[in-house]
Motif scaffolding. Sequence first.
Motif, PDB file in Angstrom:
ATOM      1  N   LEU A 176       0.929  -1.179  -0.095  1.00  0.00           N
ATOM      2  CA  LEU A 176      -0.131   0.017   0.117  1.00  0.00           C
ATOM      3  C   LEU A 176       0.950   1.451  -0.049  1.00  0.00           C
ATOM      4  CD1 LEU A 176      -2.742  -0.883   2.276  1.00  0.00           C
ATOM      5  CD2 LEU A 176      -2.698  -1.080   0.116  1.00  0.00           C
ATOM      6  N   HIS A 177       1.951   1.277   0.716  1.00  0.00           N
ATOM      7  CA  HIS A 177       2.784   2.518   0.949  1.00  0.00           C
ATOM      8  C   HIS A 177       4.063   2.325   0.362  1.00  0.00           C
ATOM      9  CE1 HIS A 177      -0.405   3.592   3.615  1.00  0.00           C
ATOM     10  NE2 HIS A 177      -0.502   2.588   4.156  1.00  0.00           N
ATOM     11  N   GLY A 178       4.481   1.259  -0.127  1.00  0.00           N
ATOM     12  CA  GLY A 178       5.950   1.000  -0.659  1.00  0.00           C
ATOM     13  C   GLY A 178       7.045   1.247   0.519  1.00  0.00           C
ATOM     14  N   ASP A 179       6.653   1.033   1.715  1.00  0.00           N
ATOM     15  CA  ASP A 179       7.448   1.121   2.927  1.00  0.00           C
ATOM     16  C   ASP A 179       7.863  -0.347   3.285  1.00  0.00           C
ATOM     17  OD1 ASP A 179       8.661   1.696   5.257  1.00  0.00           O
ATOM     18  OD2 ASP A 179       6.652   2.195   6.391  1.00  0.00           O
ATOM     19  N   PHE A 180       9.193  -0.691   3.256  1.00  0.00           N
ATOM     20  CA  PHE A 180       9.848  -1.957   3.534  1.00  0.00           C
ATOM     21  C   PHE A 180      10.150  -1.865   5.189  1.00  0.00           C
ATOM     22  CE2 PHE A 180      10.385  -1.636  -1.068  1.00  0.00           C
ATOM     23  CZ  PHE A 180      10.150  -2.897  -1.231  1.00  0.00           C
ATOM     24  N   GLY A 181       9.821  -0.896   5.628  1.00  0.00           N
ATOM     25  CA  GLY A 181      10.052  -1.052   7.159  1.00  0.00           C
ATOM     26  C   GLY A 181      11.397  -0.262   7.586  1.00  0.00           C
ATOM     27  N   GLN A 182      11.873  -0.590   8.720  1.00  0.00           N
ATOM     28  CA  GLN A 182      13.156   0.166   9.372  1.00  0.00           C
ATOM     29  C   GLN A 182      13.966  -1.058   9.634  1.00  0.00           C
ATOM     30  OE1 GLN A 182      13.215   3.180   9.886  1.00  0.00           O
ATOM     31  NE2 GLN A 182      14.944   3.778  11.102  1.00  0.00           N
TER      32      GLN A 182
ATOM     33  N   PRO B 110      15.650   3.527   7.189  1.00  0.00           N
ATOM     34  CA  PRO B 110      14.653   2.900   6.392  1.00  0.00           C
ATOM     35  C   PRO B 110      15.124   1.886   5.255  1.00  0.00           C
ATOM     36  CG  PRO B 110      14.342   5.118   6.486  1.00  0.00           C
ATOM     37  CD  PRO B 110      15.569   5.027   6.769  1.00  0.00           C
ATOM     38  N   VAL B 111      14.548   0.713   5.214  1.00  0.00           N
ATOM     39  CA  VAL B 111      15.218  -0.463   4.330  1.00  0.00           C
ATOM     40  C   VAL B 111      15.182   0.025   3.002  1.00  0.00           C
ATOM     41  CG1 VAL B 111      14.840  -2.639   3.267  1.00  0.00           C
ATOM     42  CG2 VAL B 111      14.433  -2.250   5.972  1.00  0.00           C
ATOM     43  N   SER B 112      14.218   0.983   2.515  1.00  0.00           N
ATOM     44  CA  SER B 112      14.255   1.370   0.927  1.00  0.00           C
ATOM     45  C   SER B 112      15.474   2.301   0.895  1.00  0.00           C
ATOM     46  CB  SER B 112      12.974   2.341   0.680  1.00  0.00           C
ATOM     47  OG  SER B 112      12.869   3.277   1.734  1.00  0.00           O
ATOM     48  N   ASP B 113      15.848   3.072   1.736  1.00  0.00           N
ATOM     49  CA  ASP B 113      17.125   3.834   1.442  1.00  0.00           C
ATOM     50  C   ASP B 113      18.270   2.986   1.392  1.00  0.00           C
ATOM     51  OD1 ASP B 113      15.252   5.899   1.846  1.00  0.00           O
ATOM     52  OD2 ASP B 113      16.242   6.678   3.775  1.00  0.00           O
ATOM     53  N   LEU B 114      18.486   1.976   2.247  1.00  0.00           N
ATOM     54  CA  LEU B 114      19.579   1.074   1.992  1.00  0.00           C
ATOM     55  C   LEU B 114      19.877   0.480   0.585  1.00  0.00           C
ATOM     56  CD1 LEU B 114      19.668  -0.591   5.751  1.00  0.00           C
ATOM     57  CD2 LEU B 114      21.199   1.140   4.792  1.00  0.00           C
ATOM     58  N   LEU B 115      18.439  -0.211   0.510  1.00  0.00           N
ATOM     59  CA  LEU B 115      18.352  -0.801  -1.157  1.00  0.00           C
ATOM     60  C   LEU B 115      18.848   0.242  -2.263  1.00  0.00           C
ATOM     61  CD1 LEU B 115      15.448  -3.103  -0.561  1.00  0.00           C
ATOM     62  CD2 LEU B 115      17.726  -3.557  -0.392  1.00  0.00           C
ATOM     63  N   ALA B 116      18.351   1.575  -1.962  1.00  0.00           N
ATOM     64  CA  ALA B 116      18.467   2.334  -3.314  1.00  0.00           C
ATOM     65  C   ALA B 116      19.831   2.907  -3.502  1.00  0.00           C
ATOM     66  CB  ALA B 116      17.715   3.755  -2.706  1.00  0.00           C
ATOM     67  N   GLU B 117      20.666   2.777  -2.070  1.00  0.00           N
ATOM     68  CA  GLU B 117      22.061   3.106  -2.202  1.00  0.00           C
ATOM     69  C   GLU B 117      22.809   1.780  -2.989  1.00  0.00           C
ATOM     70  OE1 GLU B 117      23.520   3.662   1.946  1.00  0.00           O
ATOM     71  OE2 GLU B 117      22.505   5.671   2.079  1.00  0.00           O
ATOM     72  N   ARG B 118      22.649   0.956  -2.795  1.00  0.00           N
ATOM     73  CA  ARG B 118      23.288  -0.408  -3.278  1.00  0.00           C
ATOM     74  C   ARG B 118      22.826  -0.782  -4.721  1.00  0.00           C
ATOM     75  NH1 ARG B 118      26.413  -3.583   0.951  1.00  0.00           N
ATOM     76  NH2 ARG B 118      26.300  -2.052   2.935  1.00  0.00           N
ATOM     77  N   MET B 119      21.387  -0.173  -5.056  1.00  0.00           N
ATOM     78  CA  MET B 119      20.894  -0.678  -6.420  1.00  0.00           C
ATOM     79  C   MET B 119      21.682  -0.421  -7.641  1.00  0.00           C
ATOM     80  SD  MET B 119      18.235  -2.589  -7.185  1.00  0.00           S
ATOM     81  CE  MET B 119      17.213  -2.253  -5.921  1.00  0.00           C
ATOM     82  N   PRO B 120      22.474   0.763  -7.759  1.00  0.00           N
ATOM     83  CA  PRO B 120      23.132   0.949  -8.998  1.00  0.00           C
ATOM     84  C   PRO B 120      24.352  -0.046  -9.318  1.00  0.00           C
ATOM     85  CG  PRO B 120      22.516   3.182  -7.947  1.00  0.00           C
ATOM     86  CD  PRO B 120      22.246   1.889  -6.965  1.00  0.00           C
ATOM     87  N   LEU B 121      24.967  -0.351  -8.225  1.00  0.00           N
ATOM     88  CA  LEU B 121      26.095  -1.098  -8.498  1.00  0.00           C
ATOM     89  C   LEU B 121      25.601  -2.616  -8.424  1.00  0.00           C
ATOM     90  CD1 LEU B 121      29.081  -1.928  -8.405  1.00  0.00           C
ATOM     91  CD2 LEU B 121      29.041  -2.016  -5.960  1.00  0.00           C
ATOM     92  N   THR B 122      24.473  -2.947  -7.822  1.00  0.00           N
ATOM     93  CA  THR B 122      24.055  -4.359  -8.143  1.00  0.00           C
ATOM     94  C   THR B 122      23.337  -4.520  -9.551  1.00  0.00           C
ATOM     95  OG1 THR B 122      23.480  -4.086  -5.702  1.00  0.00           O
ATOM     96  CG2 THR B 122      22.366  -5.880  -7.246  1.00  0.00           C
ATOM     97  N   LEU B 123      22.850  -3.533 -10.066  1.00  0.00           N
ATOM     98  CA  LEU B 123      22.367  -3.907 -11.181  1.00  0.00           C
ATOM     99  C   LEU B 123      23.233  -3.693 -12.372  1.00  0.00           C
ATOM    100  CD1 LEU B 123      18.870  -1.614 -10.978  1.00  0.00           C
ATOM    101  CD2 LEU B 123      19.038  -4.262 -10.776  1.00  0.00           C
ATOM    102  N   GLY B 124      24.124  -2.861 -12.105  1.00  0.00           N
ATOM    103  CA  GLY B 124      25.368  -2.457 -13.220  1.00  0.00           C
ATOM    104  C   GLY B 124      26.138  -3.891 -13.120  1.00  0.00           C
ATOM    105  N   LEU B 125      26.652  -4.255 -12.248  1.00  0.00           N
ATOM    106  CA  LEU B 125      27.245  -5.566 -12.021  1.00  0.00           C
ATOM    107  C   LEU B 125      26.631  -6.807 -12.528  1.00  0.00           C
ATOM    108  CD1 LEU B 125      30.231  -6.677 -11.258  1.00  0.00           C
ATOM    109  CD2 LEU B 125      29.478  -7.035  -9.202  1.00  0.00           C
ATOM    110  N   GLY B 126      25.576  -6.809 -12.033  1.00  0.00           N
ATOM    111  CA  GLY B 126      24.494  -8.007 -12.229  1.00  0.00           C
ATOM    112  C   GLY B 126      24.344  -8.048 -13.835  1.00  0.00           C
ATOM    113  N   ILE B 127      23.753  -7.131 -14.515  1.00  0.00           N
ATOM    114  CA  ILE B 127      23.505  -6.934 -15.876  1.00  0.00           C
ATOM    115  C   ILE B 127      24.440  -7.105 -16.954  1.00  0.00           C
ATOM    116  CG2 ILE B 127      22.362  -5.499 -17.664  1.00  0.00           C
ATOM    117  CD1 ILE B 127      20.421  -4.230 -15.506  1.00  0.00           C
TER     118      ILE B 127
ATOM    119  N   SER C 115      12.760  -7.948   3.377  1.00  0.00           N
ATOM    120  CA  SER C 115      12.540  -7.284   2.088  1.00  0.00           C
ATOM    121  C   SER C 115      13.439  -7.757   0.908  1.00  0.00           C
ATOM    122  CB  SER C 115      12.948  -5.901   2.303  1.00  0.00           C
ATOM    123  OG  SER C 115      11.942  -5.580   3.526  1.00  0.00           O
ATOM    124  N   VAL C 116      14.590  -8.039   1.295  1.00  0.00           N
ATOM    125  CA  VAL C 116      15.476  -8.626   0.171  1.00  0.00           C
ATOM    126  C   VAL C 116      15.217  -9.699  -0.412  1.00  0.00           C
ATOM    127  CG1 VAL C 116      17.871  -9.308  -0.424  1.00  0.00           C
ATOM    128  CG2 VAL C 116      17.472  -7.241   1.191  1.00  0.00           C
TER     129      VAL C 116
END
Length: 330
Positions: free
Chosen positions: A80-86, A93-110, A298-299
């Motif tokens: 409902l809110h896109g809130d993954f919790g603390q 916030p979990v969403s902040d932690l995931l957002a920080e590591r997403m670019p490298l994760t996606l770049g390396l993985g793709i 969340s992960v």
Amino acid sequence: MLKYLLRRVAMMIPTVFAVSLVSFLVIQLPPGDYLTTVMVNLQKEGQVVQPEQLLALRQRYALDQPLIVQYWTWISNIILHGDFGQSFSYARPVSDLLAERMPLTLGLGISSFMIGWVVALAAGIYSAARKYGVLDYIITVLAFLGVAVPGFLVALVGMYIQFQFFGLSVGGMFSSGYAEANWNLGKLLDLLGHLWLPAFVLVMGGVGGTIRVLRANLLDELGKPYVVAARGRGLDERSLLLRYPVRVALNPFIATIGWAIPAIFDGEVLVSTVFGLETTGPLLLRALQSQDMYLAGSVLFIVCVLTVIGTLISDILLAVVDPRVRAGMA
């Protein structure tokens, strides 16, 4: 095709809820909870744990509620809110932690997935078309090594060779001189210099099995009557190979997309941990070790959802490539 697609999407909804429940329960399997881990660590440091403090934390994170209440609060906030919790461990916030590591994760993985896909396709086709040749045996040996040798071991050996014989820094994302520097061409090249080895390890770990599967399926297709008949009508070998057998042999090759998409996100936990990369893999590992339920759940939930989406994409591509699959939809 549209009817098939709608039916598959409808099946995804209960599947996503089921995997979300499993993801949440996995975090609850070890005895105790996050506060138990906190209490043990504080006691090891010689600090006194106040019961009132633990009670306040338990109420704050709703750990005193039944599991079904904790699960419903978690999954409803996500949907409902896109809130993954603390995150308990990071107090963020979990969403902040995931957002920080997403670019490298996606770049390396793709990049690893695309390179591995191209290498496996070319090597598998060549190995089947020139079977029992010298290069076929070399490809076979390398493919078996890629399947048999663990990725973290390849990472350790590669790091040793890179440091011992070439004097290059290993581990992490940047050299010490670029860690705090502003972004420029030198920092970008330094980053690429640190990422090529992890990308190679990830490619080697996933390409070996794919080569063997593609080679085996292509050899099976090359012996079928329709190939013999096409060759007898004078069709040249390259056109014959690419027009018919390769398209059929690609079925298991395309099916691996369902596994590759979630692998892009989790960042290959052990390999990323060995190299000290800031991807979601080490983040998940630490969350599991500390029973950080919102972060780990969340992960795991996102990886499971990506698996479902990847399977859907694989089914659609199989229907596009193979007319037999389209015929089965009718």
